[in-house]
Structures are given as C-alpha cells and as structure tokens.
Design an enzyme around this catalytic site. Structure first.
Site, short mmCIF file in Angstrom:
data_model
loop_
_atom_site.label_atom_id
_atom_site.label_comp_id
_atom_site.label_asym_id
_atom_site.label_seq_id
_atom_site.Cartn_x
_atom_site.Cartn_y
_atom_site.Cartn_z
N TYR A 1 0.83 -1.21 0.00
CA TYR A 1 0.00 0.00 0.00
C TYR A 1 0.88 1.27 0.00
O TYR A 1 0.62 2.22 -0.75
CB TYR A 1 -0.89 -0.05 1.25
CG TYR A 1 -1.87 1.07 1.42
CD1 TYR A 1 -3.03 1.14 0.65
CD2 TYR A 1 -1.68 2.04 2.41
CE1 TYR A 1 -3.95 2.16 0.84
CE2 TYR A 1 -2.60 3.05 2.62
CZ TYR A 1 -3.73 3.11 1.83
OH TYR A 1 -4.64 4.12 2.03
N LYS B 1 0.94 4.18 -2.77
CA LYS B 1 0.53 5.55 -2.43
C LYS B 1 1.66 6.55 -2.64
O LYS B 1 1.41 7.72 -2.98
CB LYS B 1 0.03 5.59 -0.99
CG LYS B 1 -1.33 4.87 -0.79
CD LYS B 1 -2.42 5.41 -1.69
CE LYS B 1 -3.81 5.12 -1.20
NZ LYS B 1 -4.84 5.53 -2.19
#
Ligand SMILES: NC(=O)c1ccc[n+]([C@@H]2O[C@H](COP(=O)([O-])OP(=O)(O)OC[C@H]3O[C@@H](n4cnc5c(N)ncnc54)[C@H](O)[C@@H]3O)[C@@H](O)[C@H]2O)c1
Length: 301
Positions: free
Chosen positions: A170, A174
C-alpha cells in the site's frame, strides 16, 4: 449557485467511505457526477453493483444529477468506458477524482505475491488508467481549441509519504501516486489540466479494524474524523478557478496541510574530479546515518 455548477466529475470508489462523501458534496455544489464503484470488500474481493447505484439514488433524491458506473478502475478497458460514460451522458469531463482503494496489510516477510499484486494493481494502475484515458480526451479537446479548465485529484496516504509497518504494498502504491501526480501536473498543464493529490485521514471501513478506533458502520461517533470533512477541499480543487497544481496535501478534520516533496538536506562532495574510494566514503558518508529528518508527521508527535 453552487461552486461546481455545470462541472462534470468522475469519482472512483464513490459507493462508500470518503468517495461517497465526495460524490454527495460535488452533487450538492451543482456538479454532474459519475459514481464509480465495483462494490468490493476491503481486500478487493467480490463485487456489489448496488453500492454505486445507492449513492446515485441518494443524489437524485436530493435533486442532483448522477449516473452509476461499476467498472474496475484498474482495467484499461473498464477505465476507458468510465471516462467515456461521462462524456456520452453529460457531454464533457471536467474533474476526475481518483479515490478507489483496497488494503491487504501484511509484514514484508509474510506478504504473498497476490497481496502485493492486488494492492499495487488497484491503487497504482487504478489511478493510472482513468487518468490516462481522461488525459487523452483532454488533449484532443485542447488540440481542437478548447480552453476549458480541468482538474484531477488523486488519493495518496500518509502510509506512502511517511511509511507504515505492514503496508509495503500500500505504501509503495501511495508513494507512487504522489509522484504520478507531480509528473502528470507538469505534462498536462498545456491541456489546461491541473493535477493534485490528497492524503486523507478519516474513519471508514478501511480503519474499522484498528484497535481503539471507532467504527462508523456500527454507528460509533467519529467526530473530526468524519469522512465528509475531507470532501470540501477536494471540491475546491475541482473548481474552475482553483490555481493549485502539482501539490500533495494532508486533509483531516478541519485541517489542510501542504507536503513538501522529497528534498536534499545534506551532502558530501570530493574536491576535484576524482571518484570517491570506498575507504574515503567510510570516513565521510557514515554521518548520513544520523542526519535527522524533519518528518512533521501530522498524526505522531
Ligand atoms: N480512511 C482513511 O483514513 C484513509 C487514509 C489514507 C488514504 N485513504 C485512501 O482513501 C481512499 C478511500 O478510502 P476509504 O477509507 O473511503 O475506503 P472504503 O473502503 O470505504 O472505500 C473505497 C471504495 O473503493 C471501491 N473500490 C475498490 N477497488 C475498486 C476498483 N478496482 N474499482 C472501483 N472501485 C473500487 C470499494 O468498493 C469501496 O467502495 C482509498 O484510496 C484509501 O486508500 C483512506
């Protein structure tokens, strides 16, 4: 008069959480909204096509204009259909809010290939595909003489900008979204397109499993962490005359904070044209281990 009267917006992952709040506010401010959501679970499994449809019904009940789209944003063809649906139904596209996301947290040493691939796919490719198809449409419009101002708002995270254990997949996605934002801002300015990103903080089903954190789905009070608090800044970034581009913001409660991108804070340099030796670097470069970073993490002391 709404601040987004007549603007056509595509919002991904708008069936729930923060995206749903964006959709409701954009519609309340006069925008025509394409509500995209494939209705998956937090880990991206399954699909419930009613998620997008329910938000459309909410908007219509309040007198707004919206249509549903249930394409997977990480699909090249699906994202093309999503962007085309705005143009076909509402006649143009002014704002793209890339928001859809999933989580598959695991420590690096235990992370499976599938957990890595799924999160990189939905976030990184799921931002790139709608942005790529929207950019092609906007380039064609600009080349045909249109000077209409367009805007993209991407969704990054403090996990990608400060790091969070258990989120290599993640965080990497991001972080990539933040840089994608800055590069796209530079490339698309000539087509009258601004590109920014937010790193939001709000209590949704994504945060519901965290210890001691209220769960809005159980009706627990969320206070300043209400996801609706994130949407006004995202709406402002979508307004026609907003001048901001290439920036990344942390948005939580009533606070909007501007990130500084990667920057150089210290250096060593060997005089003359000679290459460093490893021994010289051992003497000169070891100091980099202790140069303090000023992270200014908004949620940690
Ligand atoms: N909640 C927070 O504090 C927080 C913090 C940082 C970043 N974010 C980011 O904000 C965004 C929204 O998160 P949220 O907390 O509202 O989560 P959420 O789970 O409530 O909403 C995400 C929505 O995206 C949809 N979705 C997932 N994959 C999709 C796909 N491939 N195509 C179309 N739709 C898809 C889901 O069905 C869901 O409705 C995410 O990108 C998330 O990573 C949230």
């Amino acid at each position: 008069m709404g601040s987004l009267d007549g603007r056509v917006v595509v919002i991904t992952g708008a069936g729930r959480g923060i995206g749903r709040e964006h959709a409701l506010l954009y519609a309340a401010e006069g925008a025509k909204v394409v509500v995209n959501d494939l209705g998956g679970a937090v880990d991206g499994s399954g699909n419930d096509v009613t998620a997008a449809e329910l938000v459309v019904k909410e908007i219509q009940a309040l007198g707004g204009e919206a249509i549903a789209n249930t394409d997977d944003v990480a699909s090249w063809d699906g994202a093309e259909r999503l962007i085309s649906s705005a143009v076909e139904h509402f006649g143009d596209l002014h704002v793209l809010v890339n928001n859809a996301g999933i989580l598959r947290d695991r420590t690096l040493v235990n992370m499976s290939e599938q957990e890595w691939d799924a999160v990189i796919h939905v976030h990184l490719k799921g931002h790139f595909c709608p942005l790529r198809h929207a950019a092609a449409y906007w380039r064609d419009q600009a080349k045909a003489g249109s000077a209409v101002k367009r805007s993209v708002i991407n969704t990054s995270s403090t996990s990608g900008l400060f790091g969070q254990p258990g989120q290599t997949n993640y965080g990497a996605a991001k972080s990539g979204i933040a840089m994608m934002t800055m590069i796209a801002s530079g490339e698309l300015a000539r087509y009258h397109v601004r590109v920014n990103a937010i790193a939001p903080a709000a209590l949704t089903r994504l945060t519901a499993g965290l210890p001691g954190v209220p769960d809005p789905n159980k009706g627990e009070e969320v206070g300043a962490m209400d996801p609706a608090n994130v949407s006004p800044f995202v709406a402002y970034l979508g307004t026609e005359d907003c001048p901001i581009t290439g920036r990344v913001f942390f948005v939580m409660g009533n606070r909007v904070q501007l990130f500084q991108p990667w920057s150089i804070i210290d250096k060593i340099e060997k005089p003359g044209a000679d290459r460093w030796t490893v021994g010289e670097l051992a003497a000169e470069a070891a100091k980099f281990a202790t140069v303090p970073f000023e992270l200014n993490h908004p949620m940690r002391g």
